[in-house]
Design an enzyme around this catalytic site. Structure first.
Site, PDB file in Angstrom:
ATOM      1  N   ASP A 190       0.876  -1.174   0.000  1.00  0.00           N
ATOM      2  CA  ASP A 190       0.000   0.000   0.000  1.00  0.00           C
ATOM      3  C   ASP A 190       0.911   1.219   0.000  1.00  0.00           C
ATOM      4  O   ASP A 190       1.478   1.583   1.029  1.00  0.00           O
ATOM      5  CB  ASP A 190      -0.907  -0.011   1.239  1.00  0.00           C
ATOM      6  N   LYS A 237       2.457  11.518  -3.353  1.00  0.00           N
ATOM      7  CA  LYS A 237       1.472  10.749  -4.119  1.00  0.00           C
ATOM      8  C   LYS A 237       0.469  11.655  -4.829  1.00  0.00           C
ATOM      9  O   LYS A 237      -0.049  11.303  -5.883  1.00  0.00           O
ATOM     10  CB  LYS A 237       0.749   9.788  -3.166  1.00  0.00           C
ATOM     11  N   GLU A 291      -7.221   0.497  -4.349  1.00  0.00           N
ATOM     12  CA  GLU A 291      -7.181   0.387  -2.886  1.00  0.00           C
ATOM     13  C   GLU A 291      -8.487  -0.127  -2.272  1.00  0.00           C
ATOM     14  O   GLU A 291      -8.460  -1.025  -1.422  1.00  0.00           O
ATOM     15  CB  GLU A 291      -6.788   1.741  -2.278  1.00  0.00           C
ATOM     16  N   ASP A 349     -13.079   4.875   1.434  1.00  0.00           N
ATOM     17  CA  ASP A 349     -11.630   4.941   1.618  1.00  0.00           C
ATOM     18  C   ASP A 349     -11.163   6.391   1.631  1.00  0.00           C
ATOM     19  O   ASP A 349     -11.031   7.025   0.580  1.00  0.00           O
ATOM     20  CB  ASP A 349     -10.947   4.165   0.486  1.00  0.00           C
TER      21      ASP A 349
END
Length: 493
Positions: free
Chosen positions: A12, A74, A152, A175
């Site tokens: 992850d 990210k 994810e 999420d």
């Protein structure tokens, strides 16, 4: 003697923290890093002695050396023109991410006592082709053979389904991570994990909740002391860290104190923030996540009452107002028994186990044949190309199960045209310029003829990673044409 199969890592790669897991004795297990922690800060920096620091060591030096540190990279993944200045060099987002992945790889090898060469890496469901391509490239730069790039929320669903031995359920995965937000709706039945719809925002996450506190502290301090701290790099880094701690504290306390002595010369920043204030200042962010949930349910053709289980993923779901709003909207209590910081990595490990044909078992110690576990994911954004008049010709609609392919016929716009160019687009807008341009298709060596006569069928493929490829065929002759997808310069080799 039977050959021992090397482990495939489930990774992850998070905005705030990253996590790695493997399948051990049939179950996903989180790997501790070299510092003995289960989470590795997604931070890279160079010390004042020019030593490369990644993870906890890099995070520790942010306040004292902010100009030579980078976090939340990210959010810039797949942006070809973005560069990070570090140690008198300029790095791409996937170059920085490769440093994080390399540390995860090295730490996993120390833990396992064996070399690791393969991995499954997770990405936000709403990542476009460029962002997925950049993630895969980062893995390759770190020395990993990236077997799959997996969404994810889908990874979280895999971990949940394996753990509880789910047979027939519709689940919604909410999420909310450090930098991104996704909602995915899945149907789990007899080992088949089918994504029905996914939706999200790649610029909505815990960082934005922190920013609300930062803005409040800056405003209050300026009003009280007459000093604007927003241009003070070291002060801003201290305030950002304090804002994050304040947010965390407000998950269990009704009031949190922010106390930063010597924030500017001899001035002190000493303020209290109540949970009520925090909830008021972040209400718009929470509302935005609810709107995205509504859109995802609509795309799946379902209502909240049709959902059997709601799973909260990502550290930001620990914010009480977030969990409460989700519960109110879905009319059911979300499942909070799975660690939201680790479930995505554990799901990536399950996918790694499936690809590696490893022995798996559910929480009831029942053996699960990994060959019978099937993951049917979807493309989160519509794929098309630019045509005359700034118009998008849609080819593959969002929420189409991947891998998939579809075709469209091109032709020429003037006589004896030998080359056709067209932008590949991702997005839902009819106006081409409002969508994200992923690259350019170039068709060369078209035989000379009148405009509109050549008929060249271009086929778009979206693979299991959500990454796009293209082929072309001359319908008149059946010959295959050369097709080049020109990705932005920052993403090429």
């Amino acid at each position: 003697m039977a050959q021992v199969r090397s482990k495939v890592l489930g990774i992850d790669l998070g905005t705030t923290n990253s996590c790695t897991a493997i399948i051990e004795l049939g179950e996903p297990k989180v790997i501790t890093n070299s510092e003995g922690k289960r989470l590795t800060p997604s931070v890279v920096g160079f010390s004042k002695k020019n030593e490369l620091l990644v993870g906890e060591l890099a995070k520790r030096q942010i306040v004292s050396n902010p100009e030579n540190s980078v976090q939340s990279i990210k959010r810039y993944m797949g942006k070809p023109d973005y560069r990070v200045p570090l140690n008198n060099e300029h790095y791409t987002p996937h170059g920085i991410s490769a440093m994080i992945l390399q540390k995860l790889k090295v730490d996993a090898e120390k833990y396992l006592g064996d070399a690791v060469g393969k991995a499954v890496i997770t990405v936000p469901a709403y990542f476009n082709d460029s962002q997925r391509f950049a993630t895969k490239k980062a893995g390759e730069m770190a020395g990993l053979d990236v077997l799959r790039v997996i969404n994810e929320p889908t990874a979280a669903a895999l971990a949940y389904g394996l753990r509880d031995g789910v047979q027939d359920q519709k689940i919604l995965v909410y999420d909310l991570g450090g930098g991104t937000f996704d909602v995915s709706i899945l149907k789990i039945k007899h080992g088949v994990f089918e994504v029905l719809a996914t939706c999200g925002d790649t610029e909505l996450g815990g960082d934005d909740f922190d920013r609300k506190i930062v803005d409040y502290l800056l405003s209050e301090f300026k009003e009280a002391e007459g000093t604007d701290l927003s241009e003070n790099v070291e002060a801003m880094q201290r305030i950002k860290e304090a804002a994050e701690r304040c947010k965390v504290d407000l998950s269990s306390l009704m009031t949190a104190n922010v106390d930063l002595p010597y924030i500017s010369e001899n001035k002190r920043l000493d303020m209290e923030v109540s949970r009520e204030q925090f909830e008021a200042m972040t209400e718009d962010l929470v509302n935005k996540t609810i709107s995205i949930m509504e859109k995802s349910l609509k795309d799946a053709g379902l209502s909240p009452q049709d959902i059997d289980e709601v799973i909260l993923v990502g550290g930001s779901t620990r914010i009480p107002a977030v969990a409460k709003r989700v519960e109110d909207f879905m009319e059911k209590s979300p499942l909070q028994s799975i660690n939201p910081d680790e479930v995505v990595a554990m799901g990536a490990a399950v996918q790694a186990g499936i690809l590696g044909n490893e022995y798996l078992k559910s929480s009831g110690n029942q053996q699960v044949d990994s060959g019978n576990l099937v993951l049917l994911d979807v493309t989160s954004l519509t794929l098309g190309f630019e045509t005359v008049g700034d118009t998008t010709a849609f080819i593959i609609p969002r929420n189409t199960t991947i891998p998939t392919r579809n075709s469209k016929v091109f032709t020429t716009h003037y006589d004896n045209q030998e080359v056709v160019r067209g932008k590949i687009l991702q997005g839902e807008e009819q106006e081409a310029s409002k969508n994200v341009a992923l690259g350019t298709i170039i068709l060369e060596n078209i035989p000379p003829s009148l405009k509109g006569v050549p008929r060249i069928e271009v086929t778009f493929d979206i693979d299991a990673n959500g990454i796009i490829n293209a082929t072309a065929r001359d319908l008149a002759t059946g010959n295959m044409r050369s097709v080049t997808i020109e990705r932005p310069a920052g993403l090429n080799d």
